[in-house]
Design a protein around this motif. Structure first.
Motif, PDB file in Angstrom:
ATOM      1  N   GLU A  36       0.817  -1.205   0.000  1.00 41.54           N
ATOM      2  CA  GLU A  36       0.000   0.000   0.000  1.00 41.54           C
ATOM      3  C   GLU A  36       0.860   1.269   0.000  1.00 41.54           C
ATOM      4  O   GLU A  36       0.632   2.192  -0.783  1.00 41.54           O
ATOM      5  N   ARG A  96       7.953 -11.503 -10.952  1.00 40.82           N
ATOM      6  CA  ARG A  96       7.002 -11.268  -9.870  1.00 40.82           C
ATOM      7  C   ARG A  96       5.884 -12.305  -9.908  1.00 40.82           C
ATOM      8  O   ARG A  96       5.666 -12.944 -10.928  1.00 40.82           O
ATOM      9  N   ARG A 130     -13.611 -22.213  -1.514  1.00 45.24           N
ATOM     10  CA  ARG A 130     -14.529 -21.128  -1.840  1.00 45.24           C
ATOM     11  C   ARG A 130     -15.907 -21.654  -2.222  1.00 45.24           C
ATOM     12  O   ARG A 130     -16.908 -20.976  -1.991  1.00 45.24           O
ATOM     13  N   HIS A 165     -16.389 -16.862   5.631  1.00 43.41           N
ATOM     14  CA  HIS A 165     -15.220 -16.632   4.790  1.00 43.41           C
ATOM     15  C   HIS A 165     -13.913 -16.726   5.562  1.00 43.41           C
ATOM     16  O   HIS A 165     -12.862 -17.041   4.984  1.00 43.41           O
ATOM     17  N   GLN A 205      -6.254 -18.167  -2.536  1.00 40.77           N
ATOM     18  CA  GLN A 205      -5.784 -16.889  -3.075  1.00 40.77           C
ATOM     19  C   GLN A 205      -6.522 -15.708  -2.469  1.00 40.77           C
ATOM     20  O   GLN A 205      -5.915 -14.692  -2.163  1.00 40.77           O
ATOM     21  N   SER A 239     -12.434 -11.244 -10.105  1.00 41.10           N
ATOM     22  CA  SER A 239     -11.956 -11.608  -8.771  1.00 41.10           C
ATOM     23  C   SER A 239     -13.106 -11.652  -7.775  1.00 41.10           C
ATOM     24  O   SER A 239     -14.011 -10.818  -7.826  1.00 41.10           O
ATOM     25  N   PRO A 240     -13.075 -12.633  -6.842  1.00 37.70           N
ATOM     26  CA  PRO A 240     -14.067 -12.648  -5.768  1.00 37.70           C
ATOM     27  C   PRO A 240     -14.113 -11.322  -5.000  1.00 37.70           C
ATOM     28  O   PRO A 240     -15.187 -10.921  -4.543  1.00 37.70           O
ATOM     29  N   HIS A 241     -12.980 -10.657  -4.840  1.00 34.97           N
ATOM     30  CA  HIS A 241     -12.984  -9.354  -4.166  1.00 34.97           C
ATOM     31  C   HIS A 241     -13.907  -8.386  -4.916  1.00 34.97           C
ATOM     32  O   HIS A 241     -14.687  -7.649  -4.325  1.00 34.97           O
ATOM     33  N   GLU A 285     -16.334  -9.150  -6.968  1.00 35.96           N
ATOM     34  CA  GLU A 285     -17.741  -9.578  -6.820  1.00 35.96           C
ATOM     35  C   GLU A 285     -18.335  -8.983  -5.558  1.00 35.96           C
ATOM     36  O   GLU A 285     -19.488  -8.524  -5.555  1.00 35.96           O
ATOM     37  N   GLU A 326      -6.951  -6.541  -4.929  1.00 31.93           N
ATOM     38  CA  GLU A 326      -5.957  -6.765  -5.980  1.00 31.93           C
ATOM     39  C   GLU A 326      -6.643  -7.520  -7.101  1.00 31.93           C
ATOM     40  O   GLU A 326      -7.588  -8.259  -6.844  1.00 31.93           O
ATOM     41  N   SER A 327      -6.174  -7.314  -8.332  1.00 32.95           N
ATOM     42  CA  SER A 327      -6.773  -8.032  -9.443  1.00 32.95           C
ATOM     43  C   SER A 327      -6.408  -9.512  -9.335  1.00 32.95           C
ATOM     44  O   SER A 327      -5.351  -9.864  -8.807  1.00 32.95           O
ATOM     45  N   ALA A 328      -7.298 -10.389  -9.863  1.00 37.63           N
ATOM     46  CA  ALA A 328      -7.104 -11.833  -9.715  1.00 37.63           C
ATOM     47  C   ALA A 328      -5.844 -12.302 -10.422  1.00 37.63           C
ATOM     48  O   ALA A 328      -5.091 -13.120  -9.901  1.00 37.63           O
ATOM     49  N   GLY A 373      -2.508  -8.916  -9.883  1.00 40.97           N
ATOM     50  CA  GLY A 373      -2.183  -8.626  -8.483  1.00 40.97           C
ATOM     51  C   GLY A 373      -1.194  -7.497  -8.331  1.00 40.97           C
ATOM     52  O   GLY A 373      -0.179  -7.620  -7.650  1.00 40.97           O
ATOM     53  N   THR A 398      -7.808   0.631   1.864  1.00 39.43           N
ATOM     54  CA  THR A 398      -7.679  -0.656   1.175  1.00 39.43           C
ATOM     55  C   THR A 398      -8.124  -1.812   2.069  1.00 39.43           C
ATOM     56  O   THR A 398      -8.301  -1.643   3.277  1.00 39.43           O
ATOM     57  N   ALA A 399      -8.274  -2.971   1.457  1.00 40.61           N
ATOM     58  CA  ALA A 399      -8.543  -4.237   2.170  1.00 40.61           C
ATOM     59  C   ALA A 399      -9.747  -4.141   3.099  1.00 40.61           C
ATOM     60  O   ALA A 399      -9.748  -4.671   4.204  1.00 40.61           O
ATOM     61  N   LYS A 447     -12.218  -6.624   0.122  1.00 39.52           N
ATOM     62  CA  LYS A 447     -11.772  -8.018   0.104  1.00 39.52           C
ATOM     63  C   LYS A 447     -12.961  -8.950   0.204  1.00 39.52           C
ATOM     64  O   LYS A 447     -13.975  -8.612   0.819  1.00 39.52           O
ATOM     65  N   GLU A 448     -12.789 -10.141  -0.358  1.00 36.50           N
ATOM     66  CA  GLU A 448     -13.821 -11.163  -0.217  1.00 36.50           C
ATOM     67  C   GLU A 448     -14.089 -11.386   1.267  1.00 36.50           C
ATOM     68  O   GLU A 448     -13.158 -11.382   2.075  1.00 36.50           O
ATOM     69  N   GLY A 449     -15.350 -11.602   1.622  1.00 33.52           N
ATOM     70  CA  GLY A 449     -15.724 -11.729   3.022  1.00 33.52           C
ATOM     71  C   GLY A 449     -16.466 -10.494   3.512  1.00 33.52           C
ATOM     72  O   GLY A 449     -17.111 -10.528   4.549  1.00 33.52           O
ATOM     73  N   LEU A 458     -21.710 -11.624   1.366  1.00 37.73           N
ATOM     74  CA  LEU A 458     -21.877 -12.852   0.583  1.00 37.73           C
ATOM     75  C   LEU A 458     -22.689 -12.485  -0.653  1.00 37.73           C
ATOM     76  O   LEU A 458     -23.897 -12.251  -0.557  1.00 37.73           O
TER      77      LEU A 458
END
Ligand SMILES: Cc1cc2nc3c(=O)[nH]c(=O)nc-3n(C[C@H](O)[C@H](O)[C@H](O)COP(=O)(O)OP(=O)(O)OC[C@H]3O[C@@H](n4cnc5c(N)ncnc54)[C@H](O)[C@@H]3O)c2cc1C
Ligand SMILES: Nc1ncnc2c1ncn2[C@@H]1O[C@H](COP(=O)(O)O)[C@@H](O)[C@H]1O
Lengths: 324, 251
Positions: free
Chosen positions: A92, A122, A237, A247, A253, B36-38, B40, B120-122, B125, B143-144, B179-181, B184
């Motif tokens: 960040e 990377r 998942r 979750h 990932q 990405s699930p994030h 979604e 982050e992108s799936a 990243g 973030t996050a 972030k995912e979580g 739902l």
């Protein structure tokens, strides 16, 4: 050539890894530390740091403001590279630095090859894939993927003044000038963690269930085995999306990355995004009726069959062994 | 309130990744696509915020013509409209991506109160597109984010850290990565899918600048080289499993 490293704290392993990585890039390593009460940076000499810049005056984490402090140092010390750990904060702060200086930034690097421009390797897809990319920027801005290099202290016998010699750290405190706008996003409060049982990250044993478990109730057998082994329950998942588990139990990932002594994966097919979270497991035991399931390609042990029969049988066998 | 969510189309890889011949992409001959699930969760949050506070939700992507599929998917769960920045499918680096998104946001008729991204992108990243967008627009960025609530003119965000949860309270407009979580996400309904087909997509074609993080090639991680030892079939394997657990000192 100076390399400046953003250090979260002198005893943070991932920051030490970033310092170890940085020693391979330049002949002089400087560290920058921040926070309400940055720990004394004396121990950093062991990682080859000659100068530790300590930014004073931050009451709390404020990513844009911390990056602004590094902008000041970059202007003052003209480093060839600024390196950070591939942590939430490392990525960040470096991204804010990149935005402020309009430079490219490479997150989660595992190596760097010199050249004009240099090429970084990377991680992508949470570690399932690597990428080689040319980094057209000055200074080079990058973070180091966790555990890409081991944290290594410099050799104590190396001659003083040479690269790799332990240095006496000279500490330079400074008070950065920060605009109010950079302080808008800052931590204003730390709410406590709700401790509940063994945490997934630290567990020595993780027993996970996937779609093959079939239902939320089906997890009773997974929970039983985890408890017998003093471990934590994990899941895929497919399970969290179905609402069978929270979750916080998800491995992968976009879930938690785990590194237990043994990972017991039941009814999980082994998608790359799931495996990205359990690469750190020392041993992997997979239970699945499909002998072709891709999880078996990364497993140490396989049991072929229905988890609803096998998992209770393992629990019963453990009880039997313990009462004998 | 007006909420934007940015999503990126990526291949849905299964148990094994195969590269194209030129090693510059994942071979997608047998694969579907997703986001990405994030992201979604970002789209779900945008829908909920508008359900709760009124306004419009918009989904934006920078990607090939086929990425319209992902825009329709998000409109099927309730996002109101879409912005499609068309590419020829080639790689855009994070600086170029952010610049195109910033330009698109500036060109929108109404300003956004919240601009949501994945953490982050799936695939790539890069952990930076959102921060670059926030910087260019002069907005605060958290973030996050795993917990979010609107409190008057501010948004309260919670972030999971090892020691607990860090709280940020920032004035809107703001940029958040989630972030995912966080929630739902709902599944799209059939009427939702039908409605999505008729929702508007504003398309434009930005110009791609020279990359400054220039992808050269992808490299597969070396395989584990492991050959799993089959302990048995069915419940009869239990004693062999306990044997392994005993070796590890667990029984
Ligand atoms: C960007 C991205 C990020 C993702 N992040 C994650 C992540 O963090 N974590 C994650 O897990 N996934 C993640 N996924 C999803 C991932 O791609 C898979 O969809 C998911 O891991 C599949 O879960 P599963 O193995 O439980 O289900 P499936 O793939 O459906 O596999 C179920 C398995 O159960 C077996 N089975 C069926 N019945 C039984 C039985 N009675 N006993 C034993 N076995 C049985 C089947 O043979 C099969 O192998 C992500 C996807 C994307 C695109
Ligand atoms: N091509 C794209 N189109 C739309 N949004 C994107 C694109 N690339 C990245 N993003 C957004 O930026 C976030 C962070 O991406 P990254 O910096 O690549 O990790 C993603 O989760 C998306 O929300």
């Amino acid at each position: 050539m100076t390399v400046l490293v953003f250090v979260e704290s002198p005893d943070d392993e991932l920051s030490q890894q970033a310092l170890t990585f940085a020693r391979g890039l330049g002949d002089e390593v400087h560290a920058v530390l921040m926070g309400p009460a940055p720990a004394p940076p004396d121990g950093l000499g062991a990682y080859g740091v000659s100068v530790a810049h300590v930014a004073a005056g931050f009451a709390a984490y404020a990513p844009a403001a911390w990056a602004q402090a590094i902008v000041e140092l970059v202007e003052r010390t003209s480093p060839a590279a600024v390196v950070g750990p591939g942590t939430d904060r490392g990525n960040e702060v470096l991204a804010h630095l990149a935005a402020k200086t309009d430079q490219p930034m490479a997150a989660n690097c595992v190596s760097l090859a010199e050249g004009d421009p240099p090429t970084v390797t990377r991680v992508r897809w949470g570690g399932s894939l690597l990428e080689e990319a040319r980094l057209h920027g000055s200074p080079m801005l990058l973070t180091v993927a966790p555990h890409a290099v081991a944290a290594k202290a410099v050799a104590p016998q190396a001659a003083a003044g040479t690269v790799g010699a332990p240095a006496t750290v000279s500490v330079e405190e400074f008070i950065p000038t920060v605009a109010d706008a950079d302080l808008l996003a800052r931590v204003s409060e730390r709410a406590g963690a709700v401790a509940s049982g063994v945490s997934l990250t630290d567990a020595d044993v993780v027993v996970s269930g996937g779609r093959g478990v079939g239902s939320a109730e089906g997890f009773a057998v997974i929970e039983e085995l985890a408890e017998l082994l003093g471990g934590a329950v994990g899941c895929s998942r497919a399970v969290t999306s179905a609402g069978w588990r929270p979750h916080t139990d998800q491995v992968g990932q976009t879930g938690t990355k785990i590194s237990p002594e043994i990972y017991i994966a039941c009814g999980i097919s082994g998608a790359t995004q799931h495996m990205a979270g359990c690469k750190g497991a020392k041993k992997l035991l997979a239970i699945n009726p499909d002998g072709e399931a891709s999880i078996f390609a990364s497993a140490d042990y396989a049991v072929i069959g229905d988890l609803h029969d096998i998992v209770p049988a393992i629990s019963a066998e453990i009880r039997k062994a313990r009462s004998a | 309130m007006n909420v934007l969510v940015c999503v990126k189309r990526v291949p849905l890889t299964g148990g094994k990744i195969v590269l194209t011949e030129d090693e510059r992409a994942i071979s997608t001959r047998h694969l579907g696509f997703t986001i990405s699930p994030h992201e979604e969760c970002g789209a779900e949050e945008a829908v909920r915020l508008v359900e709760g506070h009124g306004g419009t939700s918009t989904v934006l992507t920078l990607g090939p013509p086929e990425a319209e599929e992902q825009l329709r998917d998000m409109m099927a769960i309730g996002v109101g409209r879409a912005v499609h920045l068309l590419t020829d499918g080639g790689e855009w680096d994070p600086q170029a991506t952010a610049a195109a998104i910033v330009e698109a946001i500036r060109a929108e008729p109404e300003p956004y109160d919240l601009i949501l991204f994945g953490n982050e992108s799936a695939d790539a990243g890069n952990y930076q597109v959102a921060i670059r967008v926030a910087h260019a627009l002069g907005l605060p960025c958290v973030t996050a984010v795993k917990g979010l609530s609107v409190e008057g003119a501010n948004v309260r965000c919670e972030q999971e850290v090892p020691a607990g949860r860090d709280v940020y309270v920032v004035p809107m407009p703001a940029v958040l990565t989630v972030k995912e979580g966080l929630n739902l996400p709902r599944y799209p309904s059939v009427p939702g899918r039908l409605r999505a087909k008729r929702k508007p997509v504003a398309a434009s074609t930005p110009e791609r600048p020279e990359p400054r993080l220039e992808m050269v090639r992808l490299v597969l991680q070396p395989g584990s080289g492991k050959k799993a030892e089959v302990l048995g079939r069915g419940p009869d394997a239990a004693p062999a499993v306990v044997g392994i657990l005993r070796e590890l000192g667990l029984v």
